[in-house]
Design a protein around this motif. Structure first.
Motif, short mmCIF file in Angstrom:
data_model
loop_
_atom_site.label_atom_id
_atom_site.label_comp_id
_atom_site.label_asym_id
_atom_site.label_seq_id
_atom_site.Cartn_x
_atom_site.Cartn_y
_atom_site.Cartn_z
N VAL A 73 14.70 39.34 -10.33
CA VAL A 73 15.76 39.26 -9.30
C VAL A 73 15.17 38.90 -7.94
O VAL A 73 14.21 39.52 -7.48
CB VAL A 73 16.52 40.60 -9.20
CG1 VAL A 73 17.65 40.49 -8.16
CG2 VAL A 73 17.11 40.99 -10.55
N LEU A 74 15.79 37.91 -7.29
CA LEU A 74 15.47 37.58 -5.91
C LEU A 74 16.55 38.18 -5.02
O LEU A 74 17.74 37.90 -5.19
CB LEU A 74 15.44 36.06 -5.73
CG LEU A 74 15.25 35.53 -4.29
CD1 LEU A 74 13.98 36.08 -3.68
CD2 LEU A 74 15.25 34.00 -4.27
N HIS A 75 16.12 39.06 -4.10
CA HIS A 75 17.08 39.73 -3.20
C HIS A 75 16.43 39.75 -1.81
O HIS A 75 15.85 40.75 -1.39
CB HIS A 75 17.35 41.15 -3.72
CG HIS A 75 18.42 41.88 -2.97
ND1 HIS A 75 19.56 41.27 -2.52
CD2 HIS A 75 18.54 43.19 -2.62
CE1 HIS A 75 20.33 42.17 -1.92
NE2 HIS A 75 19.73 43.33 -1.97
N PRO A 76 16.53 38.62 -1.07
CA PRO A 76 15.84 38.52 0.22
C PRO A 76 16.71 38.94 1.39
O PRO A 76 17.91 39.15 1.26
CB PRO A 76 15.52 37.03 0.29
CG PRO A 76 16.70 36.39 -0.41
CD PRO A 76 17.17 37.37 -1.46
N MET A 77 16.11 39.05 2.55
CA MET A 77 16.85 39.38 3.78
C MET A 77 16.14 38.74 4.96
O MET A 77 14.92 38.59 4.96
CB MET A 77 16.95 40.89 3.96
CG MET A 77 17.72 41.35 5.21
SD MET A 77 19.32 40.58 5.47
CE MET A 77 20.34 41.52 4.36
N ARG A 120 15.53 46.31 11.40
CA ARG A 120 14.65 46.48 10.25
C ARG A 120 14.52 47.96 9.90
O ARG A 120 14.61 48.35 8.72
CB ARG A 120 13.28 45.86 10.54
CG ARG A 120 12.24 46.06 9.45
CD ARG A 120 12.67 45.42 8.12
NE ARG A 120 11.85 45.87 7.02
CZ ARG A 120 10.72 45.29 6.62
NH1 ARG A 120 10.28 44.21 7.24
NH2 ARG A 120 10.04 45.76 5.60
N LYS A 121 14.32 48.81 10.91
CA LYS A 121 14.16 50.24 10.65
C LYS A 121 15.45 50.82 10.08
O LYS A 121 15.43 51.66 9.18
CB LYS A 121 13.77 50.97 11.93
CG LYS A 121 12.37 50.68 12.45
CD LYS A 121 12.02 51.54 13.64
CE LYS A 121 10.60 51.27 14.14
NZ LYS A 121 10.45 49.98 14.81
N GLN A 122 16.59 50.36 10.60
CA GLN A 122 17.87 50.86 10.11
C GLN A 122 18.10 50.44 8.66
O GLN A 122 18.58 51.24 7.85
CB GLN A 122 19.01 50.35 10.99
CG GLN A 122 19.08 51.03 12.35
CD GLN A 122 20.39 50.71 13.05
OE1 GLN A 122 20.61 49.58 13.47
NE2 GLN A 122 21.26 51.69 13.17
N ASP A 131 13.28 41.90 -0.88
CA ASP A 131 11.93 41.32 -0.93
C ASP A 131 11.60 40.85 0.48
O ASP A 131 11.87 39.71 0.87
CB ASP A 131 11.91 40.15 -1.92
CG ASP A 131 10.54 39.48 -1.99
OD1 ASP A 131 9.64 39.88 -1.21
OD2 ASP A 131 10.36 38.56 -2.81
N TRP A 132 11.02 41.76 1.28
CA TRP A 132 10.76 41.46 2.69
C TRP A 132 9.65 40.43 2.87
O TRP A 132 9.49 39.90 3.97
CB TRP A 132 10.42 42.74 3.44
CG TRP A 132 11.62 43.58 3.77
CD1 TRP A 132 11.95 44.79 3.26
CD2 TRP A 132 12.66 43.27 4.71
NE1 TRP A 132 13.13 45.26 3.80
CE2 TRP A 132 13.59 44.34 4.69
CE3 TRP A 132 12.92 42.18 5.54
CZ2 TRP A 132 14.74 44.36 5.48
CZ3 TRP A 132 14.06 42.19 6.34
CH2 TRP A 132 14.96 43.27 6.30
#
Length: 952
Positions: A73-77, A120-122, A131-132
């Motif tokens: 699975v690719l789950h980027p942000m 990012r922290k939130q 996948d950071w």
């Protein structure tokens, strides 16, 4: 006793996932691929409220589930980090938008002393499995290098209508050189002149470039735009509300400016056809269909009396041409100034200026106001030769169709109302229809009359015949038209992608792709210049050296080897139109993405985001994807196979009530007896029982420091509640950090899923969150049923009841996740844990698979209990439990035993027991003897699996 210390557990596993890169996706795998994407956020200083993560939580549940089901699975942000809000903040505070954007993403204190938690922290605090390693930021030069590259590809392309695809501009140049343009069927400007090959070859380089600009898929043209003087920029239609800017509420006027535009109109039909191939919500498809606005009809030319010019009109009802009694031009139509008579000049000028202050959207929405001005000019009917007065009216828009309409008041209500208002003739061309009160618009039941050669024909027959007649006279032709217009692609802003463009002899030239990115220069301030140039006009080093291939000082501009660079920047949608493909190979510096990566991931399998992007981002992204497919840069024509629009989480606002004319506030129960004004109270100073902290309220609103507070009899002051959009201005924002600190991220995740169906709007109520938190404590306790609450999971075999509970839970949860019915899954978990608790279940056979089921929703507690079960790998790698129907098949039947039709007791018997054995068993039962009292029954009726009735 082992307590459920959720804060420690969640911090521990978030660190574990980060250190072990648990959710890093590979671009090659033996597993099937699945790509889940969220619409990436704009990182504002305000941070997240609990409404923002709804879609992210849903996508994360589905992502984790697909991993359990064996998918790669690719789950980027990433971050959509260019845009107007950061620029406005920069103007107010003098901080560089890059600095405030960085703080907004990563957290810290900005130069104005404001503490920012950081997106990012939130996001990490909520436990998302992103996948950071693939993170992108649209304002990063390494990213926008490729946005600039796509712009160049568009500039170097034209649209071949015969092949129905975009092609290299060099192919078009080759055709022009050998054949001219008489046989070219291309998407191009309307005013392209015909030329031969000899003529083309004799044109100067500048003349050739000007002609090519009329064919390129991105081009420079003078365009009507929404200009906001206060913001100093062009605004898109969806950034203008009721004639003012959505941001700031400043006046917006219509103005002609030289702008970059995208020829999205070339893709109108393909954008419509493509909707049939994707699984998107029907309302969203309808929005795009309506926005594109396909219609069939005819182009008709009306000669102008006393002028060589003609008025071109597109009409979907050419059959009604004999009903034309006037024409209406858009006030901004290019012919207005030319054809207006001397007597009408002042009135027309005033009307045009007034119209310029209204946005197109406002003009379209205003169906009640009837206004217009006669130009003093007349058109000539192509068949009857009659004079037709030419008016202007703001209900006609220059950018729609040709900016002119042939008004048929008997067949169109708006034309009818206009004609009535200005006492213009309303000829009736419909047989047997009364138009004394309203227009007749039912084309299917139309029979044409008073129309010369069209009399007695139906709508379809008359349409076909009039188009033939128009074509024979050279006065028109049949045409398919689209409401969709080319997209304006320039913004007079600083904080956006610079165009990779310099100007030689006033004509645009592209910077070679190997010299990208063209990086934003430093400027003194982020406002337009005193001369009205965009903010980049303030840059001192903003010229292109064509020899040194570098940006150099403006002082070196000689128009020989050093040329001025473009001062506009790209709009917000530039960076978001292809970002989903860049995630596939985000660190590739040689190409947009490798063929191997693109061929492996292809496109997004599940995209979750807001419906408000229907005719903005989602339409533009489809356009760019189709273009990139045409030019061989992408393997797919659509960027997302399936799309879900998450609903909005609404805020539950709190109100205190001020007595009119007094500095007195009354509690909720006493407001109905008085004339009061509701005032928002900050929800953070109201407890779960709706009681206001009066002292905190006074500190927050000092003007009420000496106010009189009329409380309930018990001394509490209760607020009123109302569901509204969650926003800072309504003081009803709930910070997810506060929820995570108080109840845990797993509670927040489960509660947001529990609120209701994903697609629906639903109100947030902090009061309801305690139930979900109690459930997680009960789940924890199920695994800690040993002495003094110690961890207790046994190797004992599961009972039938245990297995039945587990497998009905597997079945329901799998069905729910596949159908995106996440709210009902949470209910199922609650039932399962209650049943297993009652069964005193401690069997690993049950409790281990149960954790995998719950893991997508509450991953932290699941990871902790999984590790306590002895696993060293993350639970995310575990296989999803398989449902076994046999555990749900009942083997025992509880029979009601009746005497003469009256049920007396129940008894459990095996379902496979024969009729004779059932009768023998019931007759041997001690309670049967009790009710028979020594009598012999006349008969015993037995229906296996249903009833037992003893008669007599």
């Amino acid at each position: 006793m082992s307590q459920y210390h959720f804060n420690d557990i969640e911090a521990k596993w978030q660190q574990f996932w980060a250190e072990n890169k648990t959710f890093k996706a590979e671009n090659k795998s033996d597993k099937p691929k699945y790509y889940v994407l969220d619409m990436f956020p704009y990182p504002s200083g305000a941070g997240l409220h609990v409404g923002h993560p709804l879609g992210y939580i849903a996508s994360d549940v589905y992502t984790r589930y697909k991993r359990h089901k064996g998918y790669n699975v690719l789950h980027p942000m990433g971050y959509d980090s260019f845009g107007l809000p950061a620029e406005q903040y920069a103007i107010q505070t003098g901080q560089h938008p890059a600095e405030t954007t960085l703080v907004n993403i990563e957290g810290g204190v900005d130069k104005s002393g404001t503490t920012i938690k950081g997106y990012r922290k939130q996001l990490d605090k909520i436990g998302f499995s992103f996948d950071w390693s693939r993170e992108v930021r649209t304002s990063d030069p390494k990213y926008y290098k490729w946005t600039q590259w796509i712009f160049i590809q568009l500039f170097e392309s034209w649209y071949d209508k015969d092949a129905d695809k975009a092609k290299d501009i060099n192919e078009l140049i080759s055709i022009f050189s050998s054949e001219g343009n008489t046989q070219v069927n291309a998407a191009c400007d309307d005013d392209v002149a015909m030329f031969t090959a000899d003529e083309w070859n004799s044109f100067t380089s500048e003349e050739q470039q000007q002609i090519l600009l009329k064919y390129r898929l991105t081009y420079l043209a003078e365009t009507e735009v929404n200009w906001c003087p206060e913001l100093g920029t062009v605004l898109a239609n969806d950034e203008v509300v009721n004639g003012v800017s959505e941001r700031g509420g400043y006046p917006v006027i219509r103005k002609k400016m030289m702008q970059w535009s995208m020829r999205i109109t070339a893709y109108a039909q393909r954008l419509l056809d493509g909707l049939e191939t994707i699984d998107w919500p029907q309302p969203l498809k309808d929005s795009q269909t309506n926005w594109i606005g396909r219609s069939e009809g005819a182009m008709v030319s009306f000669n102008l009396q006393g002028f060589e010019d003609t008025i071109e009109v597109f009409t979907t009802r050419p059959d009604t041409i004999f009903g034309v009694s006037f024409m209406t031009l858009a006030p901004e139509h290019e012919l207005v100034a030319k054809i207006t008579s001397e007597a009408q000049k002042e009135e027309v000028k005033a009307y045009v200026e007034a119209t310029a202050r209204r946005s197109e959207r406002e003009r379209m929405a205003d169906v009640k106001t009837i206004s217009g001005v006669f130009t003093g000019a007349y058109a000539v009917h192509p068949f009857s030769g009659e004079k037709i007065p030419v008016w202007i009216g703001d209900y006609v828009l220059a950018g729609y169709g040709t900016g002119a309409v042939m008004a048929v008041p008997c067949g169109d209500q708006r034309d009818y109302d206009f004609a009535k208002h200005y006492k213009l003739p309303i000829p009736n061309i419909f047989d047997g229809v009364d138009i004394s009160e309203e227009a007749f618009a039912d084309k299917e039941n139309t029979v044409i009359a008073n129309s010369d050669f069209l009399d007695g024909l139906t709508y379809k027959e008359a349409t076909r015949k009039v188009i033939e007649a128009l074509e024979a006279k050279g006065a028109g032709y049949g045409k398919v038209n689209y409401r969709l217009r080319d997209a304006v692609f320039s913004r007079q802003r600083y904080w956006g992608e610079p165009f990779p463009v310099y100007y030689k002899d006033g004509l645009p030239q592209m910077i070679e792709t190997e010299h990208l990115p063209l990086v934003l220069p430093e400027v003194e301030k982020y406002l337009p210049t005193e001369d009205g140039d965009p903010p980049l006009g303030r840059a001192d080093v903003w010229a292109w050296d064509t020899v040194g291939k570098a940006v150099v000082s403006n002082e070196l501009i000689d128009h020989k080897t050093v040329f001025p660079l473009e001062l506009n920047t790209m709009p917000g949608w530039a960076g978001s139109s292809c970002y989903m493909f860049r995630y596939m190979d985000p660190h590739n510096e040689q190409e947009f993405a490798s063929k191997a990566a693109l061929d492996y991931w292809k496109n997004v399998d599940l995209y979750i985001g807001g419906s408000e992007h229907a005719t903005g981002h989602l339409l533009y992204s489809r356009f760019w994807t189709k273009f990139m497919y045409d030019r061989g840069h992408l393997p797919v024509e659509e960027h997302a196979k399936k799309l879900i629009n998450q609903g909005m989480i609404l805020g539950e606002s709190a109100f205190v009530y001020r007595v009119e004319g007094e500095n007195t506030l009354v509690t909720e129960s006493k407001r109905n007896d008085l004339s009061v004004q509701p005032i928002h109270a900050d929800v953070s100073i109201v407890n779960l029982s709706n009681e206001l902290d009066i002292e905190a309220f006074k500190n927050w609103r000092p003007e009420f420091e000496n106010a009189k507070f009329i409380t309930e009899e018990d001394g509490t002051f209760k607020v009123g509640r109302e569901v509204e959009k969650m926003s800072k201005s309504k003081y009803n924002v709930v910070n997810p950090d506060d929820i995570c600190n108080r109840y845990g991220a797993d509670t927040l995740r489960m509660y947001e899923m529990f609120l209701g169906p994903l697609e629906q709007a639903k109100p947030w109520s902090t009061a309801g969150i305690t139930g979900v938190h109690s459930f997680l404590k009960k789940l924890w306790k199920l695994y800690h049923s040993g002495a003094e609450g110690s961890f207790n999971v046994s190797e004992d075999a599961a009972t039938k009841d245990n297995l039945k509970t587990l497998h009905k839970t597997i079945k329901k949860v799998e069905e729910d996740i596949e159908n995106f019915s996440f709210n009902t899954s949470v209910s199922t978990f609650m039932i399962a844990v209650n049943e297993l608790t009652a069964q005193k279940c401690a069997s690993r056979e049950i409790l281990e698979p149960l954790l995998i089921l719950i893991s997508p929703y509450a991953p932290h507690i699941a990871e902790e209990l999984w590790s306590k079960l002895g696993h060293s790998e993350s639970i995310s790698t575990a296989e999803f439990p398989k449902f076994d129907q046999s555990y749900l098949v009942e083997s025992i039947k509880e029979y009601p035993v009746s005497f003469n039709g009256k049920m007396r007791f129940k008894m459990e018997l095996p379902l496979d027991m024969s009729k004779d054995d059932i009768e023998a068993a019931v007759m041997a039962h001690e309670r049967t003897a009790h009710y028979l009292e020594g009598r012999t029954p006349k008969k015993v009726i037995v229906v296996p699996g249903k009833i037992i009735n003893i008669v007599g």
